[in-house]
Design a protein around this motif. Structure first.
Motif, mmCIF file in Angstrom:
data_model
loop_
_atom_site.group_PDB
_atom_site.id
_atom_site.type_symbol
_atom_site.label_atom_id
_atom_site.label_comp_id
_atom_site.label_asym_id
_atom_site.label_seq_id
_atom_site.Cartn_x
_atom_site.Cartn_y
_atom_site.Cartn_z
ATOM 1 N N THR A 139 1.014 -1.288 -0.143
ATOM 2 C CA THR A 139 -0.114 -0.342 0.044
ATOM 3 C C THR A 139 0.870 1.068 -0.375
ATOM 4 O OG1 THR A 139 -0.487 0.092 1.964
ATOM 5 C CG2 THR A 139 -2.430 -1.266 1.144
ATOM 6 N N HIS A 140 1.719 1.396 0.971
ATOM 7 C CA HIS A 140 2.786 2.346 0.746
ATOM 8 C C HIS A 140 4.349 2.057 1.406
ATOM 9 C CE1 HIS A 140 0.767 2.547 4.444
ATOM 10 N NE2 HIS A 140 1.468 3.513 5.043
ATOM 11 N N GLN A 141 4.786 3.286 1.407
ATOM 12 C CA GLN A 141 6.475 3.112 1.823
ATOM 13 C C GLN A 141 7.030 3.241 2.948
ATOM 14 O OE1 GLN A 141 8.543 7.249 1.842
ATOM 15 N NE2 GLN A 141 6.590 7.575 0.790
ATOM 16 N N HIS A 142 5.853 2.894 4.241
ATOM 17 C CA HIS A 142 6.236 2.822 5.315
ATOM 18 C C HIS A 142 6.697 1.828 5.951
ATOM 19 C CE1 HIS A 142 3.680 7.350 6.214
ATOM 20 N NE2 HIS A 142 5.207 7.225 5.679
ATOM 21 N N GLU A 143 7.652 1.675 6.345
ATOM 22 C CA GLU A 143 8.648 0.287 7.571
ATOM 23 C C GLU A 143 7.603 -0.799 7.665
ATOM 24 O OE1 GLU A 143 8.565 3.532 8.490
ATOM 25 O OE2 GLU A 143 9.067 3.580 10.224
ATOM 26 N N ASP A 144 6.241 -0.378 8.329
ATOM 27 C CA ASP A 144 5.716 -1.202 9.111
ATOM 28 C C ASP A 144 5.210 -2.405 7.535
ATOM 29 O OD1 ASP A 144 4.700 1.607 9.001
ATOM 30 O OD2 ASP A 144 2.939 1.243 10.140
ATOM 31 N N HIS A 145 4.727 -1.553 6.647
ATOM 32 C CA HIS A 145 4.167 -2.043 5.775
ATOM 33 C C HIS A 145 5.225 -2.555 4.833
ATOM 34 C CE1 HIS A 145 0.126 0.119 7.081
ATOM 35 N NE2 HIS A 145 0.546 0.864 7.566
ATOM 36 N N ALA A 146 6.015 -1.699 4.262
ATOM 37 C CA ALA A 146 6.729 -2.099 3.244
ATOM 38 C C ALA A 146 7.584 -3.184 3.538
ATOM 39 C CB ALA A 146 7.524 -1.321 2.157
ATOM 40 N N GLY A 173 -2.218 11.920 1.371
ATOM 41 C CA GLY A 173 -2.369 12.659 2.288
ATOM 42 C C GLY A 173 -1.640 12.228 3.721
ATOM 43 N N HIS A 174 -1.942 10.332 3.732
ATOM 44 C CA HIS A 174 -1.016 9.733 5.486
ATOM 45 C C HIS A 174 0.758 10.211 4.834
ATOM 46 C CE1 HIS A 174 0.149 7.191 7.720
ATOM 47 N NE2 HIS A 174 0.751 6.127 7.216
ATOM 48 N N SER A 175 0.891 9.523 3.078
ATOM 49 C CA SER A 175 1.937 10.044 2.343
ATOM 50 C C SER A 175 1.608 9.781 0.848
ATOM 51 C CB SER A 175 2.976 8.149 2.592
ATOM 52 O OG SER A 175 2.531 7.502 2.548
ATOM 53 N N ALA A 228 -5.268 -0.010 4.927
ATOM 54 C CA ALA A 228 -3.777 0.562 5.654
ATOM 55 C C ALA A 228 -4.352 1.443 6.534
ATOM 56 C CB ALA A 228 -3.101 1.007 3.606
ATOM 57 N N ASP A 229 -3.114 2.592 6.245
ATOM 58 C CA ASP A 229 -3.278 4.035 7.251
ATOM 59 C C ASP A 229 -4.176 5.061 7.113
ATOM 60 O OD1 ASP A 229 -1.473 2.220 8.570
ATOM 61 O OD2 ASP A 229 0.261 3.908 7.816
ATOM 62 N N LEU A 230 -5.039 5.019 5.750
ATOM 63 C CA LEU A 230 -6.031 6.396 5.646
ATOM 64 C C LEU A 230 -6.867 6.788 6.870
ATOM 65 C CD1 LEU A 230 -7.442 7.875 3.295
ATOM 66 C CD2 LEU A 230 -9.175 6.186 2.746
ATOM 67 N N ALA A 285 0.483 13.998 13.743
ATOM 68 C CA ALA A 285 0.929 13.808 11.958
ATOM 69 C C ALA A 285 2.538 13.475 12.051
ATOM 70 C CB ALA A 285 0.843 14.610 11.453
ATOM 71 N N ARG A 286 2.676 12.804 10.989
ATOM 72 C CA ARG A 286 3.732 12.362 10.974
ATOM 73 C C ARG A 286 4.287 13.525 9.729
ATOM 74 N NH1 ARG A 286 4.350 6.611 9.797
ATOM 75 N NH2 ARG A 286 6.684 6.613 9.261
ATOM 76 N N PRO A 287 5.476 13.443 9.840
ATOM 77 C CA PRO A 287 6.475 14.588 8.424
ATOM 78 C C PRO A 287 5.892 14.472 7.266
ATOM 79 C CG PRO A 287 8.312 13.964 10.065
ATOM 80 C CD PRO A 287 7.033 13.198 10.806
HETATM 81 ZN ZN LIG Z 1 2.130 3.926 7.195
#
Ligand SMILES: [Zn+2]
Length: 271
Positions: free
Chosen positions: A63-70, A132-134, A151-153, A162-164
């Motif tokens: 779904t996206h780049q964040h380390e808890d998904h990818a 939006g989330h990323s 995912a993180d929607l 929020a994170r950067p």
């Molecule tokens: Zn995420």
């Protein structure tokens, strides 16, 4: 640690470690129609490797780049499993984004994905851009089963931190667009099954609109980030401090300010 649970036509794989639990975090991947959605985080690599060997999914959707998904894409590639990820996600992962220390402690260190890999497509499931989330954030939509893998929607209605890299204005668009799909079933990567998904997605969009409007008004009046954060979102809580500001209320206000002009008519879901 990996816990596997069947929820209707979906297998939820919930992953955590002593470290991630200490910070109050776990994350889920989902197995549906023989396809794995997301891969968990680097510190559960051994568990995920065993899971892939046991279940042999037909492919993986990211779904996206964040380390808890990818976080375990490298394992997927080693196993020669086909996978699907958006060009934005692959670009963000190469070279592996250097996450803040807090994120490396909670989740582990991300490996760079391979240069080439077998591409995966699934007729029944669409990877839809929901930024939006990323910027690269996507959801997976199973139209036949009216099931949304969000995912993180969503994460929760009132998420004050929020994170950067987050864009609350785009997030509002994406939430509304996801609600318009009219999902009957929705899985959130952290909360699991969300009941009443259309209501939940719209409730979050409503709340975000309120917060963004309140912050915009104060920015127009010349307020600074610290004062606006205090007034609109309250003082930082535990996670703001332990993450060294990586996941903070201040970031929320910064993101609203940073997107003051650009974000309002930004591209939403699927555009
Ligand atoms: Zn995420």
């Amino acid at each position: 640690m990996v816990q596997v649970e069947t929820v209707g036509h979906v297998v939820r794989i919930t992953m955590s470690t002593r470290w991630s639990r200490a910070f109050g975090y776990s994350v889920s991947a989902f197995l549906t129609r023989g396809v794995l959605i997301d891969t968990g985080f680097p510190d559960v690599r051994a568990d995920i490797t065993a899971f892939l060997e046991r279940t042999r999914p037909a492919g993986v959707i990211l779904t996206h780049q964040h380390e808890d998904h990818a976080g375990n894409l490298a394992v997927v590639a080693q196993k020669n499993l086909p996978f699907s990820a958006s060009p934005q996600t692959l670009a963000a992962l190469r070279p592996a984004e250097r996450a803040g220390l807090y994120r490396r402690i909670v989740w582990g260190t991300l490996q760079t994905p391979p240069e080439s890999f077998p591409d995966f497509e699934h007729d029944a499931m669409a990877l839809i851009h929901a930024p939006g989330h990323s910027d690269d954030h996507h959801v997976v939509w199973d139209a036949d089963r009216e099931t949304l893998f969000a995912a993180d929607l969503f994460l929760g209605v009132k998420v004050r931190v929020a994170r950067p890299g987050e864009n609350p204005r785009l997030l509002i668009h994406s939430l509304r667009a996801a609600a318009a799909l009219n999902p009957r079933v929705m899985f959130d990567s952290h909360r699991g099954l969300v009941t009443n998904p259309v209501w939940a997605l719209n409730a979050k969009a409503d709340w975000l609109e309120e917060m963004v409007a309140a912050i915009d008004t104060r920015i127009a009046a010349g307020g600074d980030d610290a004062a606006i954060t205090r007034e609109v979102l309250g003082t930082e809580d535990y996670v703001g401090y332990v993450s060294g500001g990586d996941l903070s209320k201040r970031n929320f206000v910064r993101a609203v300010r940073a997107t003051l002009k650009s974000g309002e008519s930004g591209a939403g879901i699927g555009e």
